[in-house]
Design an enzyme around this catalytic site. Structure first.
Site, PDB file in Angstrom:
ATOM      1  N   ARG A 247     102.913 149.163  44.287  1.00 18.97           N
ATOM      2  CA  ARG A 247     102.096 148.261  43.477  1.00 18.97           C
ATOM      3  C   ARG A 247     101.151 149.042  42.573  1.00 18.97           C
ATOM      4  NH1 ARG A 247      96.873 147.110  42.106  1.00 18.97           N
ATOM      5  NH2 ARG A 247      96.232 147.560  44.247  1.00 18.97           N
ATOM      6  N   ASP A 248     100.119 149.617  43.118  1.00 18.07           N
ATOM      7  CA  ASP A 248      99.134 150.340  42.318  1.00 18.07           C
ATOM      8  C   ASP A 248      99.756 151.549  41.625  1.00 18.07           C
ATOM      9  OD1 ASP A 248      96.594 150.851  41.286  1.00 18.07           O
ATOM     10  OD2 ASP A 248      96.024 152.121  42.965  1.00 18.07           O
TER      11      ASP A 248
ATOM     12  N   HIS B 252      89.837 154.551  48.941  1.00 20.17           N
ATOM     13  CA  HIS B 252      90.929 154.552  47.966  1.00 20.17           C
ATOM     14  C   HIS B 252      90.509 155.475  46.812  1.00 20.17           C
ATOM     15  CE1 HIS B 252      94.113 152.045  45.693  1.00 20.17           C
ATOM     16  NE2 HIS B 252      93.654 152.925  44.817  1.00 20.17           N
TER      17      HIS B 252
ATOM     18  N   HIS C  46      91.306 158.104  43.548  1.00 22.70           N
ATOM     19  CA  HIS C  46      92.166 158.693  42.525  1.00 22.70           C
ATOM     20  C   HIS C  46      91.759 160.160  42.394  1.00 22.70           C
ATOM     21  CE1 HIS C  46      94.091 155.030  40.555  1.00 22.70           C
ATOM     22  NE2 HIS C  46      93.441 154.574  41.614  1.00 22.70           N
TER      23      HIS C  46
ATOM     24  N   CYS D 229      95.086 153.765  35.949  1.00 18.48           N
ATOM     25  CA  CYS D 229      94.498 152.450  35.714  1.00 18.48           C
ATOM     26  C   CYS D 229      94.557 152.129  34.223  1.00 18.48           C
ATOM     27  CB  CYS D 229      93.043 152.411  36.188  1.00 18.48           C
ATOM     28  SG  CYS D 229      92.239 150.818  35.902  1.00 18.48           S
TER      29      CYS D 229
END
Length: 365
Positions: free
Chosen positions: A62-63, A254, A256, A287
């Site tokens: 998903r992400d 979470h 990055h 993103c």
């Protein structure tokens, strides 16, 4: 508080408060291994509050894929998720039920959810930004969903075209429907350590949003460093603020890896007792609303870290590398995980020869 304003307008009551506890860093209380010199049995050092088991939430499908410019074939997504399902991962976030107008990559969400193999013991949550998305997700067989809010007003307005308070209000009917359906809901908070428009984010604001999601009924709150600007010191400070309201066992992180700090930040979070980590195989992600943000921390790197600390994950590294190689090849790019590159170079079994129809080698939980 955000939640009280949202719920008062909807005449919702019986909101109870919750207080969390942050375990202090006690460097002197070092746990030592007593029986074996193997890496799998070495107790974590300098981490008296570290968990024995860490749940990894795989967000690659998903992400990791949502920002890909070229549409990834549905069959590839299904095969990718199926491979991940046989690595020992407990959670594989499958897709997002958002409008294809905004995220075209997730337009095949229904087919993906209806076609993947559901492995016993593995959860397949999906992102649902509103009640329409929730209804579609349930119709496709979803048993767990996720909602998301930002700690930055500017990011919220640019990402979902509404204020933080308005976004929380949208989730009230989702939470009500989820309760009726017996569906678990996970909450995401983005921009917890920095925003592409506002810069640094006040940890008090992060705690406020996280607490609002908890009080609405989310069983777990994932704190996202969306643009990857966090450092260990800032991570600890932010989590300490959030943990005043959200129990540490209900906090996930979470990260990055824009500035190469993700693994260090995870290590810092572990010392506070955090035992849930989001990651994406092959370091997939980015993103669309945060220019310059690189992908998620690679699941392979997280697993390698945990192995070195003696923390169990239940994940079979060889199978994880095979899944990583599969999706990287499908996307036409090299694997970005440092651990994956190094381990593959050391001559592990050929990735194409990894068998996925047997129990994972290290699956113990």
């Amino acid at each position: 508080m955000l939640l009280s304003r949202v719920l008062s307008r909807r005449a919702t009551s019986h909101v109870t408060s919750s207080a969390g506890h942050v375990t202090k860093l006690i460097v002197s209380s070092i746990r030592l291994s007593s029986s074996s010199s193997s890496s799998s049995s070495v107790a974590p050092l300098w981490m008296p509050s570290a968990p024995e088991f860490v749940k990894i939430v795989e967000v690659g499908p998903r992400d990791g894929l949502q920002n890909e410019k070229e549409l990834v074939p549905t069959s590839t997504k299904i095969r990718f998720i199926n491979k991940l399902s046989h690595t020992g991962l407990k959670v594989v976030e499958a897709t997002s039920f958002v409008s294809p107008k905004w995220v075209p990559q997730m337009g095949d969400n229904d087919e993906v959810m209806r076609s993947i193999e559901r492995v016993p013991g593995v959860s397949y949550p999906v992102l649902t930004p509103n009640i329409e998305g929730f209804k579609n997700a349930i119709a496709a067989g979803a048993k767990e969903v996720a909602i998301f809010a930002a700690a930055s007003e500017s990011f919220s307005k640019r990402n979902i075209n509404c204020t933080i308070e308005e976004s929380l209000e949208r989730f009230v009917p989702v939470m009500e429907a989820a309760k009726q359906e017996g569906v678990k809901v996970r909450g995401y908070v983005s921009c917890v350590l920095g925003c592409p428009y506002e810069g640094d984010i006040d940890p008090v604001a992060v705690a406020d949003v996280a607490n609002s999601l908890l009080q609405m009924g989310c069983y777990e709150i994932s704190l996202g460093d969306t643009i990857g600007v966090g450092t260990p010191a800032k991570t600890v400070n932010m989590i300490q603020h959030v943990a005043k309201y959200v129990p540490i066992e209900q906090i996930a992180v979470h990260f990055h890896d824009t500035y190469g700090q993700a693994i260090a930040n995870i290590f810092a979070a572990l010392q506070l007792g955090v035992n849930v980590v989001d990651s994406a195989v092959a370091g997939l992600g980015g993103c669309p609303y945060a220019k310059g943000a690189s992908g998620n921390v690679a699941t392979e790197d997280v697993v390698y870290l945990m192995q070195g600390l003696g923390v169990e994950t239940g994940v079979d590294m060889a199978r994880l590398l095979a899944a990583s190689s599969f999706i990287s090849t499908a996307l036409g790019r090299p694997v970005s995980s440092r651990a994956a590159c190094a381990l593959s170079a050391k001559g592990l079994p050929a990735l194409d020869d990894v068998v996925f129809d047997e129990p994972p080698l290290y699956y113990q939980h």
